[in-house]
Design a protein around this motif. Structure first.
Motif, PDB file in Angstrom:
ATOM      1  N   ILE A 126       0.836  -1.210   0.000  1.00 21.72           N
ATOM      2  CA  ILE A 126       0.000   0.000   0.000  1.00 21.72           C
ATOM      3  C   ILE A 126       0.871   1.261   0.000  1.00 21.72           C
ATOM      4  O   ILE A 126       0.882   2.017  -0.970  1.00 21.72           O
ATOM      5  N   SER A 129       3.282   2.707  -2.797  1.00 20.63           N
ATOM      6  CA  SER A 129       2.674   3.207  -4.040  1.00 20.63           C
ATOM      7  C   SER A 129       2.488   4.720  -4.009  1.00 20.63           C
ATOM      8  O   SER A 129       2.321   5.350  -5.044  1.00 20.63           O
ATOM      9  N   ILE A 152      -6.182  -6.997  -7.749  1.00 20.05           N
ATOM     10  CA  ILE A 152      -7.562  -6.549  -7.541  1.00 20.05           C
ATOM     11  C   ILE A 152      -7.683  -5.904  -6.162  1.00 20.05           C
ATOM     12  O   ILE A 152      -8.359  -4.895  -5.985  1.00 20.05           O
ATOM     13  N   PRO A 155      -4.804  -2.247  -6.145  1.00 23.06           N
ATOM     14  CA  PRO A 155      -4.621  -1.804  -7.530  1.00 23.06           C
ATOM     15  C   PRO A 155      -3.553  -0.733  -7.743  1.00 23.06           C
ATOM     16  O   PRO A 155      -2.863  -0.737  -8.759  1.00 23.06           O
ATOM     17  N   MET A 156      -3.386   0.174  -6.759  1.00 28.14           N
ATOM     18  CA  MET A 156      -2.528   1.339  -7.012  1.00 28.14           C
ATOM     19  C   MET A 156      -1.090   0.965  -7.317  1.00 28.14           C
ATOM     20  O   MET A 156      -0.462   1.531  -8.199  1.00 28.14           O
ATOM     21  N   ALA A 159      -0.881  -0.305 -10.771  1.00 29.21           N
ATOM     22  CA  ALA A 159      -1.219   0.677 -11.805  1.00 29.21           C
ATOM     23  C   ALA A 159       0.004   1.473 -12.249  1.00 29.21           C
ATOM     24  O   ALA A 159       0.083   1.915 -13.387  1.00 29.21           O
ATOM     25  N   ASP A 160       0.970   1.681 -11.340  1.00 35.89           N
ATOM     26  CA  ASP A 160       2.148   2.489 -11.660  1.00 35.89           C
ATOM     27  C   ASP A 160       3.386   1.673 -12.006  1.00 35.89           C
ATOM     28  O   ASP A 160       4.437   2.245 -12.259  1.00 35.89           O
ATOM     29  N   ARG A 184      -5.245 -10.374 -16.573  1.00 38.35           N
ATOM     30  CA  ARG A 184      -6.334  -9.494 -16.964  1.00 38.35           C
ATOM     31  C   ARG A 184      -6.384  -8.302 -16.006  1.00 38.35           C
ATOM     32  O   ARG A 184      -6.579  -7.163 -16.434  1.00 38.35           O
ATOM     33  N   ALA A 185      -6.171  -8.570 -14.733  1.00 40.24           N
ATOM     34  CA  ALA A 185      -6.232  -7.484 -13.745  1.00 40.24           C
ATOM     35  C   ALA A 185      -5.086  -6.494 -13.937  1.00 40.24           C
ATOM     36  O   ALA A 185      -5.308  -5.279 -13.969  1.00 40.24           O
ATOM     37  N   GLU A 187      -3.152  -5.998 -16.619  1.00 43.53           N
ATOM     38  CA  GLU A 187      -3.180  -5.325 -17.924  1.00 43.53           C
ATOM     39  C   GLU A 187      -4.351  -4.341 -18.018  1.00 43.53           C
ATOM     40  O   GLU A 187      -4.272  -3.341 -18.720  1.00 43.53           O
ATOM     41  N   GLY A 188      -5.422  -4.640 -17.298  1.00 39.20           N
ATOM     42  CA  GLY A 188      -6.548  -3.712 -17.241  1.00 39.20           C
ATOM     43  C   GLY A 188      -6.142  -2.411 -16.571  1.00 39.20           C
ATOM     44  O   GLY A 188      -6.479  -1.313 -17.021  1.00 39.20           O
ATOM     45  N   LEU A 189      -5.383  -2.508 -15.503  1.00 41.00           N
ATOM     46  CA  LEU A 189      -4.929  -1.320 -14.779  1.00 41.00           C
ATOM     47  C   LEU A 189      -3.833  -0.601 -15.541  1.00 41.00           C
ATOM     48  O   LEU A 189      -3.677   0.609 -15.439  1.00 41.00           O
ATOM     49  N   ASN A 190      -3.049  -1.362 -16.289  1.00 51.38           N
ATOM     50  CA  ASN A 190      -1.776  -0.862 -16.760  1.00 51.38           C
ATOM     51  C   ASN A 190      -1.367  -1.630 -18.022  1.00 51.38           C
ATOM     52  O   ASN A 190      -0.593  -2.580 -17.949  1.00 51.38           O
ATOM     53  N   PRO A 191      -1.883  -1.242 -19.196  1.00 48.08           N
ATOM     54  CA  PRO A 191      -1.664  -2.042 -20.409  1.00 48.08           C
ATOM     55  C   PRO A 191      -0.201  -2.154 -20.837  1.00 48.08           C
ATOM     56  O   PRO A 191       0.157  -3.071 -21.560  1.00 48.08           O
TER      57      PRO A 191
END
Lengths: 227, 113
Positions: A126, A129, A152, A155-156, A159-160, A184-185, A187-191
């Motif tokens: 946590i 991030s 999931i 996420p933060m 994501a970075d 999927r999780a 790449e969804g946050l961070n392609p």
């Protein structure tokens, strides 16, 4: 009573120290990776494996962030050019490294003798991030026994991330981990994120991770040389 | 857990602004905290109480406003408030969204005397 309109970012102090750290690293041609993970995911093991594969090619420094003890620094001290332990337990904040802690640690390292700096953050998904340090790449180490739901739930941090390492691949037959759910999780946050499945225990998959580190270092130095 | 440094920054910024405005007392600080950050208002208040002692910010009222999370679906570009942890799009049900808002942490304004 008077009202003062501000809209002033509170994390700006950390961000400006991080920018100074990055300038200092760039001046010395040091490529820095911030390695973040929950406790026990294998940050230190990944650092040891990375040093074992790359020490013939690069001069590697390590910064170890822990709440207490110098156990991790002891493990890497014979392998790296320089090691600094940051014990956050002595500081008002213990849950994450921040830019001023990195600033203090950089002053203790022979930066002119280092090509690659591996920064092991405090084990936590946590707090790290929220704080940039001045690093070139942010990496999250996850592991198969932790489960496929970590991106999931937290996420933060994903994501970075520039890359996600999924460690302990040797334990995959013994745990329920759906790699498709995990991918999927993230790449969804961070392609753009790169992901590496590997085992620090058997060494499987370490090569492609090390190639990513080397490529990142070379393109960062290429950019520095062209400016 | 990491609110100490943040509270220190809030007080630094507030004191600097109060000095600029030649205020003798800060009565209120209005803060905006994004829903996706891990910062806890209770924890910031706890640190603020003792870190602001003997400054013009002592006893200032901290007002927290939560900035809601907003994400944009990568498939159909719908902007929505993520309700579940999968961040599934309410329009096209696909998973995968980019954060648009919710990571803010700033002082919006303050009131001084």
């Amino acid at each position: 009573m008077r009202k003062i309109e501000l809209v002033q970012n509170i994390l700006e102090a950390n961000e400006s120290i991080a920018a100074q750290n990055k300038r200092l690293l760039d001046e010395h041609g040091v490529f820095a990776i911030n390695i973040m993970a929950s406790p026990g995911a294998g940050k230190t093991s990944l650092i040891l494996q990375t040093i074992a594969r790359l020490k013939g090619k690069l001069r590697i420094g390590v910064i170890e962030g822990d709440v207490a003890s110098t156990l991790d620094a002891e493990k890497v001290k014979n392998e790296a050019v320089g090691v600094v332990q940051i014990s956050t337990g002595n500081m008002p904040e213990s849950c994450s490294l921040n830019a001023s802690m990195l600033d203090a640690a950089l002053k203790k390292l022979p930066l002119e003798d280092i090509d690659l700096l591996l920064i092991e953050n405090v084990g936590n998904l946590i707090c790290p991030s929220e704080f940039v340090l001045g690093e070139h790449k942010r990496v999250v180490v996850s592991s198969f026994p932790e489960g496929d739901d970590k991106p999931i739930k937290y996420p933060m941090i994903f994501a970075d991330a520039d890359a996600v390492v999924i460690n302990k691949a040797d334990l995959l037959p013994y745990v329920d981990f759906d790699i498709a759910v995990f991918r999927r999780a993230i790449e969804g946050l961070n392609p753009k994120v790169k992901s590496f499945e590997l085992s620090c225990k058997t060494g499987a998959g370490i090569e492609s991770w090390c190639s990513w580190v080397l490529n990142g270092l070379m393109s960062s130095q290429g950019r520095a040389n062209s400016t | 857990m990491h609110e100490f440094g943040v509270t220190e920054s809030i007080i630094d910024i507030a004191l600097k602004e109060a000095k600029k405005a030649q205020a003798r007392k800060i009565t209120k600080i209005n803060l905006v905290v994004g829903e996706l950050t891990g910062f806890m208002p209770d924890c910031i208040e706890f640190y603020f109480d003792f870190m602001s002692k003997d400054t013009v910010a002592e006893k200032a009222d901290l007002h927290f406003e939560s900035a809601p999370a907003q994400v944009r679906c990568r498939s159909c570009l719908t902007i929505f408030h993520p309700k579940d942890t999968l961040w599934a799009c309410p329009e096209c049900q696909s998973q995968g969204a980019e954060i648009v808002a919710g990571r803010e942490l700033y002082i919006e304004s303050m009131e001084v005397e």
